[in-house]
Design a protein around this motif. Structure first.
Motif, PDB file in Angstrom:
ATOM      1  N   LEU A  55       0.800  -1.220   0.000  1.00 46.96           N
ATOM      2  CA  LEU A  55       0.000   0.000   0.000  1.00 46.96           C
ATOM      3  C   LEU A  55       0.839   1.278   0.000  1.00 46.96           C
ATOM      4  N   CYS A  56       2.157   1.142   0.052  1.00 45.51           N
ATOM      5  CA  CYS A  56       3.000   2.335   0.137  1.00 45.51           C
ATOM      6  C   CYS A  56       2.953   3.168  -1.140  1.00 45.51           C
ATOM      7  N   VAL A  57       2.863   2.509  -2.277  1.00 44.98           N
ATOM      8  CA  VAL A  57       2.781   3.250  -3.539  1.00 44.98           C
ATOM      9  C   VAL A  57       1.517   4.108  -3.551  1.00 44.98           C
ATOM     10  N   LEU A  58       0.427   3.556  -3.068  1.00 46.37           N
ATOM     11  CA  LEU A  58      -0.816   4.302  -2.962  1.00 46.37           C
ATOM     12  C   LEU A  58      -0.646   5.514  -2.054  1.00 46.37           C
ATOM     13  N   LEU A  59       0.034   5.353  -0.932  1.00 49.60           N
ATOM     14  CA  LEU A  59       0.189   6.459   0.009  1.00 49.60           C
ATOM     15  C   LEU A  59       0.963   7.622  -0.586  1.00 49.60           C
ATOM     16  N   GLN A  60       1.782   7.355  -1.602  1.00 49.38           N
ATOM     17  CA  GLN A  60       2.496   8.442  -2.262  1.00 49.38           C
ATOM     18  C   GLN A  60       1.547   9.431  -2.933  1.00 49.38           C
ATOM     19  N   GLU A  61       0.325   9.000  -3.228  1.00 46.43           N
ATOM     20  CA  GLU A  61      -0.663   9.912  -3.806  1.00 46.43           C
ATOM     21  C   GLU A  61      -1.098  10.973  -2.802  1.00 46.43           C
ATOM     22  N   PHE A  62      -0.866  10.718  -1.507  1.00 46.64           N
ATOM     23  CA  PHE A  62      -1.382  11.598  -0.469  1.00 46.64           C
ATOM     24  C   PHE A  62      -0.297  12.209   0.404  1.00 46.64           C
ATOM     25  N   ALA A  63       0.939  11.737   0.302  1.00 44.94           N
ATOM     26  CA  ALA A  63       1.987  12.198   1.214  1.00 44.94           C
ATOM     27  C   ALA A  63       3.274  12.520   0.456  1.00 44.94           C
ATOM     28  N   ASP A  64       3.984  13.528   0.950  1.00 44.06           N
ATOM     29  CA  ASP A  64       5.263  13.911   0.349  1.00 44.06           C
ATOM     30  C   ASP A  64       6.346  12.891   0.655  1.00 44.06           C
ATOM     31  N   ARG A  65       6.223  12.237   1.800  1.00 38.12           N
ATOM     32  CA  ARG A  65       7.231  11.264   2.242  1.00 38.12           C
ATOM     33  C   ARG A  65       6.513  10.057   2.812  1.00 38.12           C
ATOM     34  N   VAL A  66       6.952   8.851   2.423  1.00 40.74           N
ATOM     35  CA  VAL A  66       6.306   7.614   2.883  1.00 40.74           C
ATOM     36  C   VAL A  66       7.364   6.681   3.458  1.00 40.74           C
ATOM     37  N   THR A  67       7.070   6.106   4.609  1.00 40.70           N
ATOM     38  CA  THR A  67       7.953   5.125   5.236  1.00 40.70           C
ATOM     39  C   THR A  67       7.210   3.813   5.411  1.00 40.70           C
ATOM     40  N   LEU A  68       7.802   2.729   4.945  1.00 41.66           N
ATOM     41  CA  LEU A  68       7.314   1.383   5.230  1.00 41.66           C
ATOM     42  C   LEU A  68       7.923   0.955   6.556  1.00 41.66           C
ATOM     43  N   ALA A  69       7.087   0.771   7.578  1.00 41.77           N
ATOM     44  CA  ALA A  69       7.526   0.380   8.917  1.00 41.77           C
ATOM     45  C   ALA A  69       7.101  -1.066   9.150  1.00 41.77           C
ATOM     46  N   GLU A  70       8.015  -1.997   8.966  1.00 43.64           N
ATOM     47  CA  GLU A  70       7.681  -3.427   8.917  1.00 43.64           C
ATOM     48  C   GLU A  70       8.614  -4.219   9.828  1.00 43.64           C
ATOM     49  N   PRO A  71       8.087  -5.128  10.670  1.00 40.46           N
ATOM     50  CA  PRO A  71       8.950  -5.887  11.577  1.00 40.46           C
ATOM     51  C   PRO A  71       9.726  -7.028  10.927  1.00 40.46           C
ATOM     52  N   SER A  72       9.246  -7.533   9.800  1.00 38.19           N
ATOM     53  CA  SER A  72       9.840  -8.732   9.204  1.00 38.19           C
ATOM     54  C   SER A  72      10.983  -8.387   8.257  1.00 38.19           C
ATOM     55  N   SER A  73      12.163  -8.917   8.526  1.00 39.60           N
ATOM     56  CA  SER A  73      13.306  -8.667   7.647  1.00 39.60           C
ATOM     57  C   SER A  73      13.081  -9.289   6.274  1.00 39.60           C
ATOM     58  N   ARG A  74      12.388 -10.420   6.220  1.00 40.88           N
ATOM     59  CA  ARG A  74      12.128 -11.061   4.932  1.00 40.88           C
ATOM     60  C   ARG A  74      11.192 -10.202   4.083  1.00 40.88           C
ATOM     61  N   GLN A  75      10.157  -9.646   4.703  1.00 40.50           N
ATOM     62  CA  GLN A  75       9.257  -8.779   3.947  1.00 40.50           C
ATOM     63  C   GLN A  75       9.979  -7.524   3.459  1.00 40.50           C
ATOM     64  N   LEU A  76      10.902  -7.011   4.250  1.00 39.77           N
ATOM     65  CA  LEU A  76      11.673  -5.854   3.826  1.00 39.77           C
ATOM     66  C   LEU A  76      12.591  -6.205   2.664  1.00 39.77           C
ATOM     67  N   ASP A  77      13.106  -7.423   2.647  1.00 37.96           N
ATOM     68  CA  ASP A  77      13.913  -7.864   1.504  1.00 37.96           C
ATOM     69  C   ASP A  77      13.063  -7.901   0.230  1.00 37.96           C
ATOM     70  N   ILE A  78      11.825  -8.404   0.349  1.00 39.82           N
ATOM     71  CA  ILE A  78      10.922  -8.430  -0.799  1.00 39.82           C
ATOM     72  C   ILE A  78      10.574  -7.002  -1.216  1.00 39.82           C
ATOM     73  N   ALA A  79      10.401  -6.132  -0.234  1.00 38.45           N
ATOM     74  CA  ALA A  79      10.077  -4.733  -0.528  1.00 38.45           C
ATOM     75  C   ALA A  79      11.167  -4.060  -1.340  1.00 38.45           C
ATOM     76  N   ALA A  80      12.416  -4.443  -1.105  1.00 40.96           N
ATOM     77  CA  ALA A  80      13.518  -3.841  -1.852  1.00 40.96           C
ATOM     78  C   ALA A  80      13.346  -4.046  -3.350  1.00 40.96           C
TER      79      ALA A  80
END
Length: 250
Positions: A55-80
């Motif tokens: 959903l972070c790409v969607l949030l860019q429609e509404f915010a100047d800066r977006v942070t993905l705050a995620e506890p899982s290191s594996r999900q963050l690897d996929i996010a990269a």
């Protein structure tokens, strides 16, 4: 009890592939967020427990800066990889009950598909209140215990919808080593949020037409259009399996 990150770090759990065949659900959630945030612009937004950044790409429609705050290191690897074409989206590892943001530093916070892992969300709600500036907004999704089908089930048993969360794990998975999965009474959650200093401004009922049969007989466009038309109409009855709350920090 197992932390959310432990579950989503497991190699067998591919959250990206989980969304295969769930185009309707994804579209329903995105439509709800767009409706709740329509016409607004924010400085810094964070998606807490946002997985690989769906959903972070969607949030860019509404915010100047977006942070993905995620506890899982594996999900963050996929996010990269998933967010490779969106270099302005920041990726940070953190738990919802220990957000690594300064006090009053966020203008918008979203937390979608996280509440079903939080049987007791008091610490998370306190953190959300802490990191939001006064007057800032939050969109929180609640896995809804009081949805229409459940109300019928409880009525047939002569029982009321419980005030407290209900564990929906299978009997063999109800142990401390397995991640929590609960449904919440939305009235209870709204009260908890109010005590934390988060006032509910708007409510939507989401995924109201979630059905394998409907996916087969309706085109995706018609299915989603009917969903969008129903979200506000059915909100007061908490009809669907998911409730989206637009909140304002007092």
């Amino acid at each position: 009890m197992t932390k959310q990150a432990d579950f989503y770090d497991a190699p067998a759990h591919d959250y990206l592939r989980y969304w295969d065949g769930r185009d309707y659900e994804n579209a329903a959630e995105q439509a709800a967020i767009r409706r709740l945030l329509h016409g607004r612009r924010f400085g810094h937004a964070a998606d807490v427990g946002g997985g690989y950044g769906r959903l972070c790409v969607l949030l860019q429609e509404f915010a100047d800066r977006v942070t993905l705050a995620e506890p899982s290191s594996r999900q963050l690897d996929i996010a990269a990889t998933f967010l490779a074409d969106h270099p302005r989206i920041e990726h940070r590892q953190m738990q919802a009950d220990a957000l690594a943001f300064e006090d009053g530093s966020l203008d918008l916070l979203t937390m979608i598909r996280v509440m079903h892992h939080l049987p007791e969300p008091t610490a998370e709600f306190a953190e959300i209140t802490r990191v939001l500036r006064p007057g800032a907004a939050a969109v929180i999704e609640v896995a809804n215990l009081a949805h229409a089908r459940n109300r019928v089930r409880y009525l047939l048993k002569g029982r009321r919808i419980p005030h407290l969360p209900v564990d929906i794990r299978s009997p063999e998975n109800r142990h401390d080593e397995e991640i929590a999965f609960v449904n919440h009474n939305p009235h209870t959650v709204i009260e908890q949020l109010a005590r934390a200093g988060l006032r509910t401004e708007s409510i939507l009922s989401v995924s109201n037409l979630r059905s394998g049969a409907l996916k087969k007989v309706l085109s995706h466009r018609v299915h989603v259009a009917a969903e969008v038309a129903s979200q506000r109409v059915l909100a007061r009855t908490f009809f669907g399996p998911s409730v989206f709350l637009l909140l304002r920090k007092d």
